[in-house]
Design a protein around this motif. Sequence first.
Motif, short mmCIF file in Angstrom:
data_model
loop_
_atom_site.label_atom_id
_atom_site.label_comp_id
_atom_site.label_asym_id
_atom_site.label_seq_id
_atom_site.Cartn_x
_atom_site.Cartn_y
_atom_site.Cartn_z
N PHE A 167 7.02 5.03 -8.12
CA PHE A 167 5.57 5.07 -7.76
C PHE A 167 5.16 6.12 -6.69
N GLU A 168 4.18 6.72 -6.63
CA GLU A 168 3.84 7.41 -5.36
C GLU A 168 4.04 6.60 -4.00
N ARG A 186 0.63 -3.58 -5.15
CA ARG A 186 1.16 -4.47 -6.18
C ARG A 186 0.26 -4.40 -7.30
N ALA A 187 -1.03 -4.63 -7.30
CA ALA A 187 -1.99 -4.55 -8.31
C ALA A 187 -2.09 -3.25 -9.06
N SER A 188 -2.24 -2.03 -8.15
CA SER A 188 -2.10 -0.87 -8.76
C SER A 188 -1.03 -0.45 -9.55
N VAL A 198 8.92 0.09 -1.53
CA VAL A 198 9.32 0.30 -2.97
C VAL A 198 9.15 -0.96 -3.88
N GLY A 199 8.53 -0.67 -5.14
CA GLY A 199 8.61 -1.65 -6.15
C GLY A 199 7.25 -2.23 -6.09
N LEU A 200 7.18 -3.45 -6.73
CA LEU A 200 6.13 -4.29 -6.92
C LEU A 200 5.90 -5.48 -5.70
N THR A 201 6.99 -5.29 -4.88
CA THR A 201 6.71 -6.28 -3.68
C THR A 201 5.81 -6.11 -2.70
N PRO A 202 5.38 -4.95 -2.33
CA PRO A 202 4.59 -4.55 -1.22
C PRO A 202 3.29 -5.20 -1.66
N GLU A 203 2.66 -5.99 -0.77
CA GLU A 203 1.28 -6.65 -1.36
C GLU A 203 0.24 -5.55 -1.72
N ASP A 204 0.15 -4.53 -0.83
CA ASP A 204 -1.08 -3.59 -0.62
C ASP A 204 -1.25 -2.80 -2.01
N SER A 215 4.11 -15.20 -5.80
CA SER A 215 3.13 -13.98 -6.17
C SER A 215 3.78 -13.08 -6.92
N VAL A 216 5.01 -12.70 -6.49
CA VAL A 216 6.00 -11.52 -7.25
C VAL A 216 6.64 -12.31 -8.76
#
Length: 280
Positions: free
Chosen positions: A67-68, A90-92, A82-88, A130-131
Motif C-alpha cells: 500500500f501507498e 484500514r477501510a481503504s 504497514v498493512g491493515l492494522t493502522p486504523e485510519d 476489529s483486525v
Amino acid sequence: MEKWPLGVFASIDAGLGVKLEVARELGVPTLHLHAPTAQNRTEQAAQDFLQKLDGYGMRVTAVFGGFEGESYADIPTVVKTVGLTPEDTRASRLAEMKEISDFARHLGVPVVALHLGFISEDRESASYKSVVETTQDLCDYCANNNQSLHLETGQETAEGLLHFLGDVARDNLFVNFDPANMILYGTAEPIPALEQVGKFVRSVHCKDGRWSQNPGKDWGEEVSLGEGDVDFAAFLTTLKKIGYTGPLTIEREIPQEPERQRAEIGSAVSLLERLKREIG
C-alpha cells in the motif's frame, strides 16, 4: 509440479525484487508478484503479463498486496504504517486488497498475501477484534474468488500468530513463512517458530538476516542468502518435516542492477539447489 521449485519476488511496475529478465536467465520458474498500481490491475493488463510469462516459462504462485504510505524505515514506523492494522487506512486498504484479489483471479492465481501489520497482543481489545473482523471479511472475499489468503510472518510471535489464526477461524487463511523476518523484527528463533506454525504454512520466502543488538526494538540487518543467521539447511529440513513441497521463493530487495542481481540471486539459487539435492 516438482518439489520445492525455486521462485523470486518481483513486480510489474514498482521496481521491487528481482527483474524478470534476470529470473528468466537464472532459470527460476515461479514468482511471488507484488501487486501493480490500480491502473495496471485490469483484466487486459493481466492477460498481457501472462503472455509475457508464458514466453519466459514462468508462472505466478502468489500475488502480494502492498500500500501507498507503507514504510519499513524502522520498527515504530512499521507499526504505524504497514498493512491493515493502522486504523485510519484500514477501510481503504481492505477495499484495495479486494481489488488485488480480483487481479489475482484475472491472472489465475489462487493465493493472495500480505503483511497484515502489528497485531495487538490484547485479544480482548477493540483494536484486535476489529483486525480479526477485517481479516475475516478479506478471507471471505478471497474465498469467493477461489483463493486462499497468506499472512507473512515476522511482526508477531509464533504463539500470537496461532492465536490470531484461530480467532479468525477461516479455512482459507494460511501462513507465508519468512525466516529472516523473525530475526529482523526480533520476534522468535525462526526454526522453532516454523515448527510451531507448520501446519498453516503454504508458502515461504527465502531471505536471510542478522539479529540486531536490541531485538524487537531495533531492526536487524538483511543480508545475502547464506550470509546471515538463518540456518537454511535446518530450514529446508524442517520444511520437509512439516510436509511443505511448494516453491522456495527468494525475496531480496537490492537495486535493479542486472549484474548485481545476477550475481547475488544466482548465488542464492545455487545454494538452494544444493540444499534441495542434499535434503529434498
